[in-house]
Design an enzyme around this catalytic site. Sequence first.
Site, PDB file in Angstrom:
ATOM      1  N   ARG A  55     -11.726   8.435  25.773  1.00 20.93           N
ATOM      2  CA  ARG A  55     -12.026   9.070  24.605  1.00 20.93           C
ATOM      3  C   ARG A  55     -13.810   7.588  24.165  1.00 20.93           C
ATOM      4  NH1 ARG A  55      -7.030   7.952  20.886  1.00 20.93           N
ATOM      5  NH2 ARG A  55      -6.357   8.462  21.968  1.00 20.93           N
ATOM      6  N   HIS A  58      -2.280   3.513  15.462  1.00 21.13           N
ATOM      7  CA  HIS A  58      -1.362   2.395  16.491  1.00 21.13           C
ATOM      8  C   HIS A  58      -0.917   0.859  15.772  1.00 21.13           C
ATOM      9  CE1 HIS A  58      -4.078   2.434  19.969  1.00 21.13           C
ATOM     10  NE2 HIS A  58      -2.707   3.627  20.385  1.00 21.13           N
ATOM     11  N   GLU A  66       6.822   0.388  20.675  1.00 22.24           N
ATOM     12  CA  GLU A  66       6.328   0.950  18.902  1.00 22.24           C
ATOM     13  C   GLU A  66       7.634   2.109  18.505  1.00 22.24           C
ATOM     14  OE1 GLU A  66       3.212   2.394  21.292  1.00 22.24           O
ATOM     15  OE2 GLU A  66       2.606   3.319  19.494  1.00 22.24           O
ATOM     16  N   ARG A  76       7.920   9.437  14.585  1.00 20.88           N
ATOM     17  CA  ARG A  76       6.855   9.067  14.664  1.00 20.88           C
ATOM     18  C   ARG A  76       5.567  10.097  13.509  1.00 20.88           C
ATOM     19  NH1 ARG A  76       2.677   8.731  18.860  1.00 20.88           N
ATOM     20  NH2 ARG A  76       0.478   7.843  18.233  1.00 20.88           N
ATOM     21  N   ASN A  98       9.192  11.475  18.696  1.00 18.23           N
ATOM     22  CA  ASN A  98       7.375  11.318  18.862  1.00 18.23           C
ATOM     23  C   ASN A  98       7.213  12.399  19.187  1.00 18.23           C
ATOM     24  OD1 ASN A  98       4.834  11.127  19.229  1.00 18.23           O
ATOM     25  ND2 ASN A  98       5.637   9.598  20.414  1.00 18.23           N
TER      26      ASN A  98
END
Length: 417
Positions: free
Chosen positions: A241, A180, A403, A91, A7
Amino acid sequence: MNILVINTGSSSLKYQLFNMETETILAKGNCERIGIDGHVKHTPTNGKPSLSEDVPMPSHSEAINIVINTLTSETYGVIDSLKEIHAVGHRVVHGGKKFSQSVLIDQAVIDALVECVRLAPLHVPANLMGINACQKAFPTAPHVAVFDTAFHLTMPDHAYIYSIPYEYYSDHDIRRYGFHGTSHRYVSAKATEFLGGNAEGLKIITCHLGNGASLAAIKDGKSVDTTMGATPLEGLPMGTRSGTVDPSLIPMISDAEGGLSIGDTLDILNKKSGVLGISGTSSDFRDIMNTAEFHLYEPENEDESAEDIETSERARLALDTFEYNVAKFIGSYIVALGGVDAIIFTAGVGENSPAIRKGICDWLKGFGIFVDDEKNGHAGGDGISDITSAGSSAIVLTIPTNEELVIARDTMALVKG
Ligand code: ADP
């Protein structure tokens, strides 16, 4: 079969090496501050010591070489040679409209990913650097790309289109993509299994609540809506965010800051907003809960200054705003799905915070959805927890996400053909 999951961010490279026969992690770690100075952290699971040290890493290629040397090292290693890594899963943050599932990487895939750079200019170039570095390091191993966006490509047009001039979509691919996806796919599949195994007709809302947070509405096993949009900025308020705001805030914030550029103003919405922005203290939900609770539990504390009280009230406001927005989007997804059979909480906050789950579910009582305080308080850990209260109109579960395991499984499936 051993699979290395990678990743890559612009200055980081996280890795996990899986033994797929047992689906266990042999080692995991992270190269940080690539291109700045460099630091490697490595944790093997075979009893050898962990490593955390500064090592120069001018580029992702050096970083992957350090990962390989560490994985095969006598002191910290878990394998004898590179040959024991049979495939690499990557990823990839954005697959545009092209990739609705994971793919074996060849030149055509790389060319298509280059096309996706304009959709995620901060993330896809870093992913490409990671792929390039790994292809050099593992020239004979198959490489697989697993996309954050892929699961959401099943959204109907009325869910993904923005109400702006249509040409921005038709000519520039500007639309809601969602992120996601590996997490929403994994936990919704787990929930489906838990509920009997038949996805047909099942209406699930998955709540991935971590530093980044998004919800997905899933019908018949397919994503029909999600809160993140063209970028991961849209939707829920998150650690840093803002989530969805009136776009007119951009010139307003710019003016308030004496004429900030669009880029710098967006930086405020991406990095200084969310629960950090409201609380003014931290982007970490655990920190914020501690700050909020300090005041609640010690209202008579004479030493508490007005400033302390305001700090904890702002922390409470940040949590209230987060919980309210999650619940509000759940309500809108009950509309999108025409009802709901199961609500799933996952990721750092969703899996670990009974208080935030309760705060969210308290808003859902009007739909007849109730959680059991006792079960909610004890939920979490490795498995699925059912926190539904008797008489609730929908089942409420916590399911740990994974994940990296999804990436490793997809990689193995494609490699085995
Ligand atoms: P990322 O998006 O970085 O993968 P995670 O899914 O790991 O994030 O979630 C990290 C967030 O989860 C942090 O804000 C952390 O404070 C929060 N978190 C972890 N454990 C708890 C807990 N017990 N209670 C509240 N928040 C928690």
